[in-house]
Design an enzyme around this catalytic site. Sequence first.
Site, mmCIF file in Angstrom:
data_model
loop_
_atom_site.group_PDB
_atom_site.id
_atom_site.type_symbol
_atom_site.label_atom_id
_atom_site.label_comp_id
_atom_site.label_asym_id
_atom_site.label_seq_id
_atom_site.Cartn_x
_atom_site.Cartn_y
_atom_site.Cartn_z
ATOM 1 C CG ASP A 468 -1.943 -0.959 1.275
ATOM 2 O OD1 ASP A 468 -2.553 -1.141 0.224
ATOM 3 O OD2 ASP A 468 -2.171 -1.562 2.334
HETATM 4 C C1 GLC Z 1 -0.197 -3.981 5.919
HETATM 5 C C2 GLC Z 1 -1.578 -4.079 5.313
HETATM 6 C C3 GLC Z 1 -1.590 -4.994 4.127
HETATM 7 C C4 GLC Z 1 -0.522 -4.607 3.150
HETATM 8 C C5 GLC Z 1 0.830 -4.545 3.848
HETATM 9 C C6 GLC Z 1 1.924 -4.033 2.953
HETATM 10 O O1 GLC Z 1 0.137 -5.177 6.516
HETATM 11 O O2 GLC Z 1 -2.488 -4.574 6.262
HETATM 12 O O3 GLC Z 1 -2.848 -4.973 3.515
HETATM 13 O O4 GLC Z 1 -0.501 -5.541 2.117
HETATM 14 O O5 GLC Z 1 0.753 -3.669 4.941
HETATM 15 O O6 GLC Z 1 1.701 -2.719 2.569
#
Ligand code: GLC
Length: 781
Positions: A468
Amino acid sequence: MKYGYYDNDNREYVITRPDTPTPWLNYLGDGGFSGIISNTAGGLVFDRDPGNFRITRYNFNRIPYDRPGRYLYFKDMGSGAVWSPTWQPVQAELDSYSCRHGMGYTRISSEKDGIQSEITYFIPEGKQYEIWKGTVKNTSATVKNLKLFSYVEFSCYIAKYDIECDWPRYFFDCRRKGNAIIFNPSDDFIREKRLLSYIATDLPIEGHDCARIEFLGTCRDESNPIAVERGVCGNSDINGDNACGSFCCPVSLAPGEEKSFVFTIGNACDEEEIKEQVASASDYPLVHEQLEELKAAWRKNSRYLQVKTPDEQMNTMLNIWHPYQCRMTFNWSRFISFYERGLDRGWGYRDSMQDVLGVVHSAPDKVKERLRTLMGIQKSDGNARTLYFPGTGESMGGGRSDDHIWTVFSVCTYVKETGDYGFLEELIPFIDGGEGTVLQHLKLGLEFTKHHLGEHGVPLFLGSDWNDSLSKISWDKHKAESAFVFFQAAHAAYELIHLFEHLKDTENTQWAKQYYEWCRSVEPVLWDGKWYLRGFTDYGEKYGTDDDEYNKIFLNPQSWAVLSRLPSAEKGNSCFENVKQYLFCDLGVVSHAPASSGIDFQKKYFFGMKTGIRENGGLFFHASTWAIIAETLLGRNEDAYSLYHRELPTVRNDRADVCKVEPYIYSSSMVGPSHERYGSGECSWLSGTASWMFLAASQYILGFRPDYDGVIIDPCVPLEWDGFSYTRIYRGISCTVQSPKLPVENARAKKIIVDGETLDSNFLPYDTIRGKQSVEIVVVY
Ligand code: GLC
């Protein structure tokens, strides 16, 4: 420095001082009526969904931290001394203190001025209430006249309103009825059958307060309530305003005398139900039985894998804490912890899809139900909505590039574990209308990816891929391309070829093979000479390349490339030699290097997060798990195990002052070496690390890997191990695997001996053990 130790016989972690660097958390309940509790009784209580049905309040990230909670105050009416038996919120020095976090319960014991107390907090299985089961004992030679005060703060169910708006305060009343304080929010805006929240006790009650302001007093907080200072409550019942649940209970103890008591927090449809709940909660033999049942249920949960390896820290994790964390993560996705605030996250599609991997062996029915729910928020074009809220059934979001692909691994892992092929044909609705079989859902997801490609033929980032925090890469022109999604899709196609071949489904096998061949044709465009790129930017430039000064090499594309089986052994090893050189550190492996911070499209800087933190150059444990699996696939036993071992929470118990977070469960990340807080853990408990690390350890290091109609036995362990064994329950059969010391470094299983009979490969066919209660397997290298 240590703050506690592992009591493995009792399956507890014992915290020996209250001032842990962060609140050290435990979960109560199993996904229904539930709560979180810190080692000093901070935390909150909720029913299924902490966003929509929050029963008590908690102030996230405020100072003083970890407030409020389930508090008790003891006042010695002789000396006037006031303390909290759980240390918080008064923080008076205690003569002794310990907190035992166990499976589904927490017990806090302390002593001060000749008063010993022990309080056990738990939620009996399937019940709508939490119990605080307490004892208080006079260890002095004189009579002690005490007053016990309770304190919880009620929330008006919908946490967002409760936190962001003033008006919910005016909609409820809160008053004492007998031995309960009942909080009654208006059904004007809360559509809930169980509308009443309450706190009750079986102690004699001298007074009570429902008005927070009456109990605490003006310009005060939970540490010094005016009612406790005065030694009496004001008997406030309220219509509107901030509500609390405080009882004042006189307790007189002769020398050596001990008394037991119970407090209960719950929610119910009406006062009759409250009475019934409180009566059950005050039935001491029943409460004892319920606690024992709870412990037995959790013991059963970890019975599915019990290991004996030369690595004690690994044993503690795998036998006790790791399956517990997997289950709690399965229950709560990324919804509620001391870091996730229980408001906006619900069950994430991608997160929950991955969480099922950690419990599929122990709770296959729950997994099947979860898979149905999640696939039910997939759209008919293959893309999935992002979030689902279990209390209300609402879902929202969508448009990310990775969500829908996770379904393939989860469904295949479920079928491999259970043999439930019928599930693949089950019809599941699409959120935008119509329905399709499970297999159609999987295929549509992969088709969606193939229909959203960028100019290099690599899948577009879209809203974001798994990472994200890298989503800004496509915020200018929406043209950025993701190597992660590309390899993820290739790995999924690889999985489906295997599945369809097994099903003898020629048409679908051909479809999956064509998909994989398409991936094979694209793979070279992502090769940077020594490793794989992270993708292409919005302007079509290479990203994650040796040509750049910053963000040269990312971990995930190397791991997922190997998982996809597209690269040659030479390329795969080159990737991991460079991972070792650039990304390994003494505590584990970082996400990428050198990390840059700030957004600058010209310089290809896309991370707002500070350098060295989380996905931006931190140790992001979720991503480490794929590196460990990739190392095992490449036959690099020593590197796989050494990375796994370095990242075990149990190895940091004596560095808890630096690591800050709980040493009995994985945090989602740890600050990386490029940051001054190197080694500090962030965001503990709810993380994809739980499920994938469990897979990495059990299926790839210890090598018990269920496949279609059988199990591949393929340990990948270090030469230094003198041998090991474990017992894994697979389809109801207790499989004990024994392994001698490896004959040479990187040795892998060639054969297995099953109940004395030598098989000529390391595949254990289910048919040969079906109907047995147990089997003994010896690995031959
Ligand atoms: C967090 C979020 C997940 C995402 C990860 C990497 O763990 O919950 O959805 O894929 O970060 O950004």
